[in-house]
Design a protein around this motif. Structure first.
Motif, mmCIF file in Angstrom:
data_model
loop_
_atom_site.group_PDB
_atom_site.id
_atom_site.type_symbol
_atom_site.label_atom_id
_atom_site.label_comp_id
_atom_site.label_asym_id
_atom_site.label_seq_id
_atom_site.Cartn_x
_atom_site.Cartn_y
_atom_site.Cartn_z
ATOM 1 N N THR A 72 10.602 14.218 -4.837
ATOM 2 C CA THR A 72 9.416 13.675 -3.973
ATOM 3 C C THR A 72 9.202 12.193 -4.429
ATOM 4 O OG1 THR A 72 8.485 15.876 -3.790
ATOM 5 C CG2 THR A 72 7.067 13.944 -3.214
ATOM 6 N N GLU A 73 9.208 11.429 -3.422
ATOM 7 C CA GLU A 73 9.281 9.917 -3.822
ATOM 8 C C GLU A 73 7.793 9.447 -2.706
ATOM 9 O OE1 GLU A 73 11.624 5.898 -2.992
ATOM 10 O OE2 GLU A 73 12.836 7.852 -3.455
ATOM 11 N N VAL A 74 7.005 8.868 -3.381
ATOM 12 C CA VAL A 74 5.668 8.208 -2.810
ATOM 13 C C VAL A 74 6.494 7.024 -1.946
ATOM 14 C CG1 VAL A 74 3.591 6.962 -2.849
ATOM 15 C CG2 VAL A 74 3.981 9.184 -4.345
ATOM 16 N N LYS A 75 6.058 7.012 -0.873
ATOM 17 C CA LYS A 75 6.432 5.677 -0.097
ATOM 18 C C LYS A 75 5.310 4.582 0.057
ATOM 19 C CE LYS A 75 10.715 7.223 0.967
ATOM 20 N NZ LYS A 75 11.784 6.369 0.481
ATOM 21 N N LYS A 76 5.919 3.475 0.020
ATOM 22 C CA LYS A 76 5.037 2.228 -0.073
ATOM 23 C C LYS A 76 5.538 1.427 1.211
ATOM 24 C CE LYS A 76 4.655 2.354 -4.943
ATOM 25 N NZ LYS A 76 5.238 1.633 -6.158
ATOM 26 N N ALA A 77 4.583 0.342 1.517
ATOM 27 C CA ALA A 77 4.893 -0.398 2.642
ATOM 28 C C ALA A 77 4.069 -1.906 2.383
ATOM 29 C CB ALA A 77 4.302 0.287 4.325
ATOM 30 N N THR A 78 4.621 -2.736 3.150
ATOM 31 C CA THR A 78 3.644 -4.070 3.009
ATOM 32 C C THR A 78 3.305 -4.519 4.023
ATOM 33 O OG1 THR A 78 5.115 -4.608 0.971
ATOM 34 C CG2 THR A 78 4.028 -6.305 2.010
ATOM 35 N N PHE A 106 0.761 -1.315 -0.207
ATOM 36 C CA PHE A 106 -0.119 -0.023 0.156
ATOM 37 C C PHE A 106 0.908 1.164 0.043
ATOM 38 C CE2 PHE A 106 0.699 -1.109 4.326
ATOM 39 C CZ PHE A 106 1.041 0.164 5.155
ATOM 40 N N ILE A 107 0.142 2.332 -0.425
ATOM 41 C CA ILE A 107 0.815 3.730 -0.428
ATOM 42 C C ILE A 107 0.827 4.155 0.918
ATOM 43 C CG2 ILE A 107 0.696 6.065 -1.473
ATOM 44 C CD1 ILE A 107 0.076 4.681 -4.041
ATOM 45 N N VAL A 108 1.854 4.733 1.494
ATOM 46 C CA VAL A 108 1.709 5.370 2.938
ATOM 47 C C VAL A 108 1.153 6.792 2.863
ATOM 48 C CG1 VAL A 108 2.858 6.050 4.878
ATOM 49 C CG2 VAL A 108 3.707 3.949 3.740
ATOM 50 N N MET A 109 0.229 7.006 3.493
ATOM 51 C CA MET A 109 -0.643 8.258 3.226
ATOM 52 C C MET A 109 0.302 9.439 3.941
ATOM 53 S SD MET A 109 -4.369 7.222 4.187
ATOM 54 C CE MET A 109 -5.527 8.234 3.301
ATOM 55 N N GLU A 110 0.306 10.852 3.597
ATOM 56 C CA GLU A 110 1.230 11.549 4.232
ATOM 57 C C GLU A 110 1.014 11.671 5.687
ATOM 58 O OE1 GLU A 110 2.431 16.226 3.213
ATOM 59 O OE2 GLU A 110 0.215 15.608 3.081
ATOM 60 N N ASP A 111 0.238 11.700 6.406
ATOM 61 C CA ASP A 111 -0.108 11.533 7.741
ATOM 62 C C ASP A 111 0.398 10.202 8.376
ATOM 63 O OD1 ASP A 111 -2.472 9.864 7.150
ATOM 64 O OD2 ASP A 111 -3.764 11.695 8.314
#
Length: 156
Positions: free
Chosen positions: A137-143, A63-68
Motif C-alpha cells: 500500500t503506497e500513499v499517493k502524493k500530488a503537487t 499534499f497527500i491525496v485522500m482515499e476519496d
C-alpha cells in the motif's frame, strides 16, 4: 538576537475555503521575490537602476491525496472554474481567488511571522501515478502550484 536556525518543520500553511486540502499539506515553499533591474544606457557604462516591478515566485504545495480524492478534486475544480466560464453570469471572481497564510514558528514553537498570500489561484495540479503491480500500500502524493498577487510579511 536568536542564534538558532530556522527549522523546515516548524511552519504550517492554510488556504481559505479548502479545508480538506489544508489537512493533507505536507511540503511547501517560501516563494522567491525578485526586483527587476533596468540597464540605463550611458556612453562609458550602463548603470543598473531598480525597476518598479516586483516579481513573485510560485507557491508549490505537496499534499497527500485522500482515499476519496476529495482534496485532489477540490484543486481540480478550482482550476476548471477559473478557465471554463461560458458567460459573465458563470464567472464568479469572489470564488476564484483565495487567500492563504503561512505561519512560521521558532524552535520553541512560538510564532515568528505570518506570511499572507493575497489572491492565490491554482495554476497546475500534478498527475498521480497508479499501478496494479505493487502489493504494498503506497500513499499517493500530488503537487499543486499557486500564483498570487503578492504576499505580506507580518512579524510577531
Amino acid at each position: 538576537m536568536s542564534l538558532n536556525y530556522l527549522s523546515a518543520n516548524r511552519s504550517n500553511l492554510q488556504f481559505s475555503n479548502l479545508e480538506k486540502f489544508n489537512r493533507s499539506i505536507i511540503n511547501f515553499n517560501m516563494p522567491d521575490i525578485t526586483l527587476g533591474v533596468i540597464e540605463q544606457p550611458a556612453p562609458f557604462s550602463s548603470p543598473k537602476v531598480s525597476d518598479t516591478k516586483i516579481l513573485y515566485g510560485e507557491l508549490n504545495v505537496e499534499f497527500i491525496v485522500m482515499e476519496d480524492m476529495s482534496n485532489y478534486f477540490d484543486i481540480h475544480d478550482c482550476i476548471l472554474s477559473c478557465s471554463t466560464s461560458q458567460s459573465y453570469a458563470d464567472y464568479d471572481e469572489e470564488g476564484l481567488y483565495r487567500d492563504a497564510a503561512m505561519i512560521v514558528h521558532s524552535s520553541s514553537n512560538n510564532p515568528i511571522a505570518q506570511i499572507k498570500f493575497i489572491g492565490t489561484l491554482p495554476t497546475s495540479l500534478s498527475s498521480i501515478e497508479m499501478t496494479e503491480e505493487s502489493v504494498e500500500t503506497e500513499v499517493k502524493k500530488a503537487t499543486a502550484t499557486f500564483a498570487y498577487s503578492y504576499y505580506e510579511i507580518v512579524r510577531a
